[in-house]
Design an enzyme around this catalytic site. Structure first.
Site, mmCIF file in Angstrom:
data_model
loop_
_atom_site.group_PDB
_atom_site.id
_atom_site.type_symbol
_atom_site.label_atom_id
_atom_site.label_comp_id
_atom_site.label_asym_id
_atom_site.label_seq_id
_atom_site.Cartn_x
_atom_site.Cartn_y
_atom_site.Cartn_z
ATOM 1 N N CYS A 264 0.810 -1.221 0.000
ATOM 2 C CA CYS A 264 0.000 0.000 0.000
ATOM 3 C C CYS A 264 0.843 1.271 0.000
ATOM 4 C CB CYS A 264 -0.938 -0.008 1.189
ATOM 5 S SG CYS A 264 -1.936 -1.514 1.281
ATOM 6 N N HIS B 148 -2.283 8.276 5.972
ATOM 7 C CA HIS B 148 -2.636 6.988 5.370
ATOM 8 C C HIS B 148 -4.025 6.564 5.842
ATOM 9 C CE1 HIS B 148 -2.157 3.068 3.571
ATOM 10 N NE2 HIS B 148 -2.427 2.493 4.731
ATOM 11 N N GLU C 123 -0.140 5.027 13.394
ATOM 12 C CA GLU C 123 0.200 6.216 12.607
ATOM 13 C C GLU C 123 0.248 7.457 13.484
ATOM 14 O OE1 GLU C 123 -0.787 8.469 8.435
ATOM 15 O OE2 GLU C 123 -2.155 6.892 9.093
ATOM 16 N N LYS D 169 -9.572 8.287 2.681
ATOM 17 C CA LYS D 169 -10.066 6.975 2.257
ATOM 18 C C LYS D 169 -11.554 6.771 2.547
ATOM 19 C CE LYS D 169 -5.693 4.409 2.330
ATOM 20 N NZ LYS D 169 -4.788 5.533 2.639
ATOM 21 N N HIS E 280 -9.748 2.319 -0.301
ATOM 22 C CA HIS E 280 -8.318 2.009 -0.259
ATOM 23 C C HIS E 280 -7.941 1.232 -1.513
ATOM 24 C CE1 HIS E 280 -4.386 1.233 0.988
ATOM 25 N NE2 HIS E 280 -4.579 0.541 2.104
#
Length: 419
Positions: free
Chosen positions: A171, A311, A322, A343, A348
Protein backbone atom coordinates in the site's frame (compact mmCIF):
# COMPACT_ATOMS: atom_id res chain seq x y z
CA UNK A 1 23.62 22.16 -0.15
CA UNK A 2 26.52 21.94 2.27
CA UNK A 3 29.63 20.02 1.38
CA UNK A 4 32.81 20.35 -0.65
CA UNK A 5 33.63 23.63 -2.40
CA UNK A 6 32.05 23.74 -5.82
CA UNK A 7 29.22 21.37 -4.95
CA UNK A 8 26.04 22.28 -6.78
CA UNK A 9 22.66 22.65 -5.13
CA UNK A 10 20.20 19.80 -5.78
CA UNK A 11 17.71 20.47 -8.52
CA UNK A 12 14.21 21.47 -7.49
CA UNK A 13 11.30 19.30 -8.58
CA UNK A 14 7.97 20.78 -9.64
CA UNK A 15 4.60 19.06 -9.95
CA UNK A 16 3.18 20.30 -13.25
CA UNK A 17 0.40 17.82 -14.05
CA UNK A 18 -2.06 15.40 -12.48
CA UNK A 19 -3.99 12.50 -13.96
CA UNK A 20 -6.50 10.50 -11.94
CA UNK A 21 -9.09 7.76 -12.33
CA UNK A 22 -10.83 7.34 -8.98
CA UNK A 23 -14.20 6.32 -7.52
CA UNK A 24 -14.93 9.99 -6.71
CA UNK A 25 -13.91 11.45 -10.05
CA UNK A 26 -11.88 11.00 -13.22
CA UNK A 27 -9.46 13.80 -14.04
CA UNK A 28 -7.96 16.29 -11.59
CA UNK A 29 -10.94 18.66 -11.51
CA UNK A 30 -13.46 15.85 -11.00
CA UNK A 31 -11.26 14.33 -8.29
CA UNK A 32 -11.17 17.68 -6.51
CA UNK A 33 -14.93 18.07 -6.78
CA UNK A 34 -15.25 14.64 -5.18
CA UNK A 35 -13.03 15.81 -2.33
CA UNK A 36 -15.13 18.94 -1.84
CA UNK A 37 -18.36 16.92 -1.81
CA UNK A 38 -16.98 14.94 1.16
CA UNK A 39 -19.30 12.01 0.36
CA UNK A 40 -18.27 8.37 0.21
CA UNK A 41 -18.26 6.46 -3.09
CA UNK A 42 -18.41 3.08 -1.31
CA UNK A 43 -21.28 0.74 -2.14
CA UNK A 44 -22.07 -2.94 -2.53
CA UNK A 45 -19.89 -4.71 -5.08
CA UNK A 46 -21.59 -5.39 -8.40
CA UNK A 47 -18.59 -6.54 -10.47
CA UNK A 48 -19.30 -10.06 -9.24
CA UNK A 49 -21.68 -11.71 -6.78
CA UNK A 50 -20.20 -10.99 -3.33
CA UNK A 51 -22.68 -13.16 -1.41
CA UNK A 52 -20.84 -15.34 1.06
CA UNK A 53 -17.97 -12.90 1.58
CA UNK A 54 -17.65 -11.28 5.01
CA UNK A 55 -17.11 -7.93 3.29
CA UNK A 56 -19.27 -7.15 0.26
CA UNK A 57 -18.20 -3.54 -0.25
CA UNK A 58 -15.91 -1.63 -2.59
CA UNK A 59 -15.25 1.78 -4.07
CA UNK A 60 -15.58 1.13 -7.80
CA UNK A 61 -14.76 3.31 -10.80
CA UNK A 62 -17.93 3.02 -12.85
CA UNK A 63 -17.42 5.76 -15.44
CA UNK A 64 -14.16 4.50 -16.98
CA UNK A 65 -13.86 3.31 -20.58
CA UNK A 66 -10.29 2.58 -21.68
CA UNK A 67 -11.31 3.32 -25.28
CA UNK A 68 -11.62 6.97 -24.28
CA UNK A 69 -7.82 7.01 -23.92
CA UNK A 70 -6.45 4.35 -26.30
CA UNK A 71 -7.86 2.69 -29.40
CA UNK A 72 -10.13 -0.26 -28.72
CA UNK A 73 -7.75 -2.85 -30.14
CA UNK A 74 -4.96 -1.77 -27.81
CA UNK A 75 -7.39 -1.44 -24.91
CA UNK A 76 -8.33 -5.11 -25.31
CA UNK A 77 -4.67 -6.09 -25.00
CA UNK A 78 -4.30 -4.38 -21.63
CA UNK A 79 -5.72 -5.64 -18.37
CA UNK A 80 -7.59 -3.12 -16.24
CA UNK A 81 -4.64 -2.14 -14.04
CA UNK A 82 -2.58 -1.19 -17.10
CA UNK A 83 -5.56 0.57 -18.66
CA UNK A 84 -5.87 2.71 -15.54
CA UNK A 85 -2.13 3.44 -15.53
CA UNK A 86 -2.11 4.51 -19.18
CA UNK A 87 -5.27 6.60 -18.83
CA UNK A 88 -3.99 8.47 -15.75
CA UNK A 89 -0.64 9.08 -17.45
CA UNK A 90 -2.27 10.43 -20.58
CA UNK A 91 -4.42 12.77 -18.50
CA UNK A 92 -1.35 13.96 -16.58
CA UNK A 93 0.55 14.70 -19.78
CA UNK A 94 -2.44 16.62 -21.14
CA UNK A 95 -2.83 18.48 -17.84
CA UNK A 96 0.76 19.76 -17.97
CA UNK A 97 0.71 20.46 -21.73
CA UNK A 98 3.61 18.18 -22.67
CA UNK A 99 3.63 16.69 -26.14
CA UNK A 100 4.94 13.29 -27.21
CA UNK A 101 8.03 14.99 -28.66
CA UNK A 102 8.81 16.46 -25.24
CA UNK A 103 9.56 13.07 -23.71
CA UNK A 104 11.03 10.90 -26.47
CA UNK A 105 14.68 11.93 -25.90
CA UNK A 106 15.48 9.57 -23.03
CA UNK A 107 15.19 12.34 -20.44
CA UNK A 108 11.73 11.25 -19.28
CA UNK A 109 11.03 8.22 -17.09
CA UNK A 110 8.11 6.32 -15.60
CA UNK A 111 7.77 5.16 -11.99
CA UNK A 112 4.58 3.21 -11.30
CA UNK A 113 3.50 1.38 -8.15
CA UNK A 114 0.95 -1.42 -7.80
CA UNK A 115 0.52 -3.82 -4.91
CA UNK A 116 -1.08 -6.57 -6.98
CA UNK A 117 -0.50 -5.73 -10.63
CA UNK A 118 -2.77 -7.77 -12.89
CA UNK A 119 -3.83 -10.29 -10.25
CA UNK A 120 -7.56 -9.77 -10.90
CA UNK A 121 -7.06 -10.44 -14.61
CA UNK A 122 -5.08 -13.55 -13.72
CA UNK A 123 -7.96 -14.67 -11.52
CA UNK A 124 -10.41 -14.18 -14.39
CA UNK A 125 -8.19 -16.13 -16.79
CA UNK A 126 -7.71 -18.96 -14.28
CA UNK A 127 -11.49 -19.34 -14.13
CA UNK A 128 -11.57 -19.54 -17.93
CA UNK A 129 -8.83 -22.17 -17.84
CA UNK A 130 -10.76 -24.31 -15.33
CA UNK A 131 -13.96 -24.08 -17.37
CA UNK A 132 -12.61 -24.57 -20.88
CA UNK A 133 -8.92 -25.46 -20.75
CA UNK A 134 -5.72 -23.74 -21.97
CA UNK A 135 -7.20 -22.57 -25.28
CA UNK A 136 -9.61 -20.32 -23.38
CA UNK A 137 -6.78 -18.35 -21.77
CA UNK A 138 -6.03 -14.91 -23.23
CA UNK A 139 -2.69 -14.84 -25.06
CA UNK A 140 -1.88 -11.58 -23.25
CA UNK A 141 -2.02 -13.16 -19.79
CA UNK A 142 1.73 -13.58 -19.26
CA UNK A 143 2.53 -9.99 -20.21
CA UNK A 144 -0.49 -8.45 -18.51
CA UNK A 145 -0.15 -9.58 -14.90
CA UNK A 146 3.46 -8.80 -13.95
CA UNK A 147 3.97 -5.81 -11.69
CA UNK A 148 6.00 -3.82 -14.20
CA UNK A 149 3.30 -3.99 -16.87
CA UNK A 150 1.83 -0.66 -15.84
CA UNK A 151 5.10 1.24 -16.21
CA UNK A 152 5.97 -0.62 -19.42
CA UNK A 153 2.62 0.10 -21.05
CA UNK A 154 2.80 3.78 -20.12
CA UNK A 155 6.25 3.99 -21.72
CA UNK A 156 5.04 2.18 -24.86
CA UNK A 157 1.95 4.35 -25.12
CA UNK A 158 3.80 7.65 -24.73
CA UNK A 159 7.06 6.78 -26.47
CA UNK A 160 9.16 7.21 -23.33
CA UNK A 161 12.77 5.96 -23.53
CA UNK A 162 14.14 6.76 -20.08
CA UNK A 163 13.84 4.49 -17.02
CA UNK A 164 10.56 2.62 -16.51
CA UNK A 165 10.33 1.25 -12.98
CA UNK A 166 7.49 -0.73 -11.42
CA UNK A 167 7.40 -1.43 -7.69
CA UNK A 168 5.11 -3.61 -5.57
CA UNK A 169 5.65 -2.11 -2.11
CA UNK A 170 2.11 -2.99 -1.05
CA UNK A 171 0.00 0.00 0.00
CA UNK A 172 3.06 2.28 -0.06
CA UNK A 173 3.70 1.58 -3.76
CA UNK A 174 2.28 4.79 -5.23
CA UNK A 175 4.04 7.06 -2.74
CA UNK A 176 7.27 5.09 -3.18
CA UNK A 177 7.06 5.55 -6.96
CA UNK A 178 6.65 9.31 -6.53
CA UNK A 179 9.51 9.45 -4.05
CA UNK A 180 11.88 7.47 -6.27
CA UNK A 181 10.93 9.55 -9.29
CA UNK A 182 11.50 12.73 -7.28
CA UNK A 183 15.02 11.60 -6.42
CA UNK A 184 15.69 10.70 -10.06
CA UNK A 185 14.66 14.17 -11.23
CA UNK A 186 16.48 15.94 -8.42
CA UNK A 187 19.71 14.05 -9.07
CA UNK A 188 19.64 14.64 -12.84
CA UNK A 189 18.89 11.10 -14.04
CA UNK A 190 15.84 12.48 -15.86
CA UNK A 191 14.27 15.89 -16.40
CA UNK A 192 10.65 14.70 -16.38
CA UNK A 193 8.99 11.77 -14.61
CA UNK A 194 5.52 10.30 -14.67
CA UNK A 195 5.02 8.85 -11.22
CA UNK A 196 2.11 7.26 -9.40
CA UNK A 197 0.18 4.06 -8.92
CA UNK A 198 -2.58 1.93 -10.41
CA UNK A 199 -4.66 -0.85 -8.88
CA UNK A 200 -7.56 -3.01 -10.10
CA UNK A 201 -8.15 -5.65 -7.39
CA UNK A 202 -11.93 -6.13 -7.60
CA UNK A 203 -12.24 -9.87 -8.18
CA UNK A 204 -13.77 -12.58 -5.93
CA UNK A 205 -10.66 -14.42 -4.77
CA UNK A 206 -8.67 -11.22 -4.28
CA UNK A 207 -11.38 -9.50 -2.23
CA UNK A 208 -12.04 -12.73 -0.36
CA UNK A 209 -8.36 -13.09 0.55
CA UNK A 210 -8.31 -9.67 2.21
CA UNK A 211 -11.61 -10.42 3.95
CA UNK A 212 -10.19 -13.67 5.35
CA UNK A 213 -7.38 -11.89 7.19
CA UNK A 214 -9.86 -9.57 8.85
CA UNK A 215 -8.75 -6.20 7.46
CA UNK A 216 -11.92 -5.26 5.52
CA UNK A 217 -14.95 -3.47 6.92
CA UNK A 218 -18.00 -5.66 7.42
CA UNK A 219 -20.45 -2.78 7.57
CA UNK A 220 -22.37 -4.33 4.66
CA UNK A 221 -25.70 -2.86 5.77
CA UNK A 222 -24.41 0.72 5.54
CA UNK A 223 -21.83 0.99 2.73
CA UNK A 224 -21.58 4.78 2.68
CA UNK A 225 -20.29 4.89 6.26
CA UNK A 226 -18.15 1.75 6.09
CA UNK A 227 -14.80 3.48 5.58
CA UNK A 228 -14.26 5.49 8.78
CA UNK A 229 -10.70 6.83 9.12
CA UNK A 230 -9.76 7.82 12.67
CA UNK A 231 -13.27 7.06 13.92
CA UNK A 232 -13.52 5.14 17.17
CA UNK A 233 -15.94 2.68 15.52
CA UNK A 234 -13.82 1.89 12.44
CA UNK A 235 -13.72 -1.81 11.61
CA UNK A 236 -11.48 -2.11 8.56
CA UNK A 237 -10.74 -0.63 5.17
CA UNK A 238 -12.88 -0.76 2.04
CA UNK A 239 -11.05 -2.09 -0.99
CA UNK A 240 -11.03 0.11 -4.08
CA UNK A 241 -9.62 0.53 -7.56
CA UNK A 242 -8.11 3.54 -9.27
CA UNK A 243 -4.97 5.28 -10.46
CA UNK A 244 -3.19 8.60 -10.13
CA UNK A 245 -0.09 9.96 -11.84
CA UNK A 246 1.87 13.13 -11.16
CA UNK A 247 4.16 14.80 -13.69
CA UNK A 248 7.37 15.72 -11.88
CA UNK A 249 9.59 18.17 -13.72
CA UNK A 250 12.95 19.75 -13.06
CA UNK A 251 12.20 23.34 -12.07
CA UNK A 252 14.07 25.20 -14.80
CA UNK A 253 12.76 22.74 -17.40
CA UNK A 254 9.23 23.67 -16.32
CA UNK A 255 10.01 27.37 -16.29
CA UNK A 256 11.53 27.32 -19.78
CA UNK A 257 8.28 26.08 -21.24
CA UNK A 258 6.18 28.36 -19.00
CA UNK A 259 4.50 25.39 -17.32
CA UNK A 260 1.97 25.84 -14.55
CA UNK A 261 3.61 24.69 -11.30
CA UNK A 262 1.14 23.25 -8.80
CA UNK A 263 3.50 22.41 -5.95
CA UNK A 264 7.01 21.24 -5.25
CA UNK A 265 8.06 17.75 -4.17
CA UNK A 266 10.67 18.48 -1.54
CA UNK A 267 11.40 15.28 0.37
CA UNK A 268 10.92 11.54 0.51
CA UNK A 269 11.51 8.98 3.22
CA UNK A 270 10.99 5.23 3.41
CA UNK A 271 11.42 2.49 5.98
CA UNK A 272 10.20 -0.97 6.87
CA UNK A 273 8.82 -2.11 10.22
CA UNK A 274 10.55 -5.49 10.17
CA UNK A 275 7.77 -6.68 12.43
CA UNK A 276 4.71 -8.33 10.82
CA UNK A 277 3.15 -8.84 7.40
CA UNK A 278 -0.26 -7.38 8.23
CA UNK A 279 0.02 -5.50 11.54
CA UNK A 280 1.94 -2.22 11.92
CA UNK A 281 4.74 -1.91 14.44
CA UNK A 282 2.72 -0.79 17.50
CA UNK A 283 5.23 1.87 18.57
CA UNK A 284 5.08 3.63 15.17
CA UNK A 285 8.85 3.96 15.40
CA UNK A 286 9.74 2.84 11.87
CA UNK A 287 6.92 4.83 10.26
CA UNK A 288 8.04 7.85 12.28
CA UNK A 289 11.57 7.35 10.96
CA UNK A 290 10.28 7.48 7.37
CA UNK A 291 8.56 10.79 8.13
CA UNK A 292 11.69 12.18 9.79
CA UNK A 293 13.78 11.15 6.79
CA UNK A 294 11.37 12.91 4.45
CA UNK A 295 11.55 16.09 6.55
CA UNK A 296 15.35 15.97 6.59
CA UNK A 297 15.44 15.27 2.86
CA UNK A 298 13.31 18.37 2.32
CA UNK A 299 15.17 20.55 4.80
CA UNK A 300 11.83 21.23 6.49
CA UNK A 301 11.26 21.42 10.23
CA UNK A 302 8.27 19.68 11.83
CA UNK A 303 6.70 23.06 12.62
CA UNK A 304 6.68 24.02 8.94
CA UNK A 305 4.25 21.19 8.09
CA UNK A 306 0.82 22.80 7.90
CA UNK A 307 -1.20 19.79 6.76
CA UNK A 308 -0.96 16.01 6.93
CA UNK A 309 -2.76 13.77 4.46
CA UNK A 310 -2.64 10.60 6.53
CA UNK A 311 -2.64 6.99 5.37
CA UNK A 312 -5.59 6.43 7.73
CA UNK A 313 -6.76 3.12 6.33
CA UNK A 314 -9.60 2.78 8.87
CA UNK A 315 -8.26 -0.48 10.24
CA UNK A 316 -8.34 -0.95 13.98
CA UNK A 317 -4.55 -0.86 14.41
CA UNK A 318 -3.34 1.54 11.72
CA UNK A 319 -4.54 4.89 13.03
CA UNK A 320 -3.11 4.31 16.49
CA UNK A 321 0.31 3.35 15.11
CA UNK A 322 0.20 6.22 12.61
CA UNK A 323 -0.67 8.73 15.31
CA UNK A 324 2.31 7.53 17.33
CA UNK A 325 4.52 7.89 14.24
CA UNK A 326 3.34 11.47 13.72
CA UNK A 327 3.96 12.32 17.37
CA UNK A 328 7.45 10.82 17.18
CA UNK A 329 8.33 12.72 14.00
CA UNK A 330 6.54 16.03 14.58
CA UNK A 331 6.78 16.27 18.34
CA UNK A 332 4.33 18.62 20.06
CA UNK A 333 3.31 20.01 16.65
CA UNK A 334 1.56 16.70 15.88
CA UNK A 335 -1.35 17.58 18.15
CA UNK A 336 -1.93 20.93 16.37
CA UNK A 337 -1.37 20.36 12.66
CA UNK A 338 -4.57 19.73 10.61
CA UNK A 339 -4.83 16.07 9.56
CA UNK A 340 -7.25 14.34 7.24
CA UNK A 341 -7.75 10.82 5.92
CA UNK A 342 -9.50 10.73 2.55
CA UNK A 343 -10.07 6.97 2.26
CA UNK A 344 -13.55 7.54 3.63
CA UNK A 345 -14.24 9.08 0.20
CA UNK A 346 -12.42 6.88 -2.30
CA UNK A 347 -11.69 3.72 -0.35
CA UNK A 348 -8.32 2.01 -0.26
CA UNK A 349 -6.94 1.32 -3.71
CA UNK A 350 -3.88 -0.41 -2.22
CA UNK A 351 -0.80 0.55 -4.28
CA UNK A 352 -2.61 3.39 -6.03
CA UNK A 353 -3.86 5.09 -2.89
CA UNK A 354 -0.62 6.85 -1.96
CA UNK A 355 -0.55 8.44 -5.42
CA UNK A 356 -4.22 9.44 -5.22
CA UNK A 357 -3.63 11.01 -1.83
CA UNK A 358 -0.45 12.78 -2.98
CA UNK A 359 -2.47 14.24 -5.86
CA UNK A 360 -5.12 15.43 -3.38
CA UNK A 361 -2.42 16.96 -1.15
CA UNK A 362 -0.92 18.81 -4.14
CA UNK A 363 -4.33 20.21 -5.05
CA UNK A 364 -4.97 21.17 -1.41
CA UNK A 365 -1.79 23.28 -1.42
CA UNK A 366 -2.56 24.74 -4.84
CA UNK A 367 -6.22 25.51 -4.16
CA UNK A 368 -6.03 26.58 -0.54
CA UNK A 369 -8.45 24.06 0.94
CA UNK A 370 -7.67 21.13 3.22
CA UNK A 371 -9.86 18.01 2.77
CA UNK A 372 -12.12 16.70 5.47
CA UNK A 373 -12.35 13.16 6.83
CA UNK A 374 -15.55 11.59 5.59
CA UNK A 375 -17.51 9.51 8.13
CA UNK A 376 -15.63 10.84 11.13
CA UNK A 377 -18.32 10.82 13.83
CA UNK A 378 -16.20 10.32 16.96
CA UNK A 379 -12.43 10.72 16.87
CA UNK A 380 -10.57 7.84 18.50
CA UNK A 381 -9.15 9.58 21.60
CA UNK A 382 -6.03 7.42 21.47
CA UNK A 383 -4.86 9.29 18.36
CA UNK A 384 -4.51 12.76 19.95
CA UNK A 385 -4.50 14.46 16.55
CA UNK A 386 -6.27 17.49 15.06
CA UNK A 387 -8.34 15.53 12.53
CA UNK A 388 -10.58 17.58 10.24
CA UNK A 389 -14.10 16.26 9.82
CA UNK A 390 -14.97 18.87 7.16
CA UNK A 391 -12.86 20.69 4.55
CA UNK A 392 -11.08 23.78 5.88
CA UNK A 393 -9.78 26.82 4.00
CA UNK A 394 -6.02 27.21 4.63
CA UNK A 395 -2.80 27.82 2.71
CA UNK A 396 -0.03 25.95 4.51
CA UNK A 397 3.54 26.32 3.30
CA UNK A 398 4.18 22.58 3.33
CA UNK A 399 2.30 19.30 3.59
CA UNK A 400 3.09 15.72 4.51
CA UNK A 401 1.54 12.69 2.80
CA UNK A 402 2.02 9.29 4.42
CA UNK A 403 1.53 5.75 3.14
CA UNK A 404 1.93 2.54 5.14
CA UNK A 405 1.39 -0.95 3.79
CA UNK A 406 1.42 -4.68 4.38
CA UNK A 407 4.88 -6.02 5.02
CA UNK A 408 5.56 -2.95 7.15
CA UNK A 409 6.34 -0.80 4.10
CA UNK A 410 6.38 2.90 5.00
CA UNK A 411 6.70 5.95 2.76
CA UNK A 412 6.38 9.69 3.37
CA UNK A 413 6.39 12.65 1.00
CA UNK A 414 6.93 16.32 1.82
CA UNK A 415 5.31 18.80 -0.54
CA UNK A 416 5.83 22.56 -0.65
CA UNK A 417 3.28 25.14 -1.73
CA UNK A 418 4.16 27.67 -4.41
CA UNK A 419 4.45 31.14 -2.88
Amino acid sequence: MSGATGATAPRRVAVTGIGAVTPIGTGPDALWQGVLANESAVRRIDRFDPNGLPSQLAAQVDDFDAADFVDRKRARRLDRFSQLAVAASRMAITDCCLSRADHSDGRTGVWMGSALGGVAFGEEQHAAYIRRGPRAVAPTLATAIFGGAGASNVAIDLGIRGPAIGNANSCASGATAIGQAFHAVRSGIVDVALAGGAEAPLAPLTVGAFAMIGVLSRRNDDPRTASRPFDVDRDGFVIAEGAAVLVLEEWSHAERRDARILAEVAGFGASVDGYHLTAPLPSGEAAGAAITTALQDAGVSPEEIGYVNAHASATVLNEIAEAKALHLALGEHAARVPVSGTKGLHGHALGATGAIEAAIAVMALDRGLLPGTCNLARLDPRCELNVLAEPMAARPAAALSTSFGFGGMNAALVLRAIA
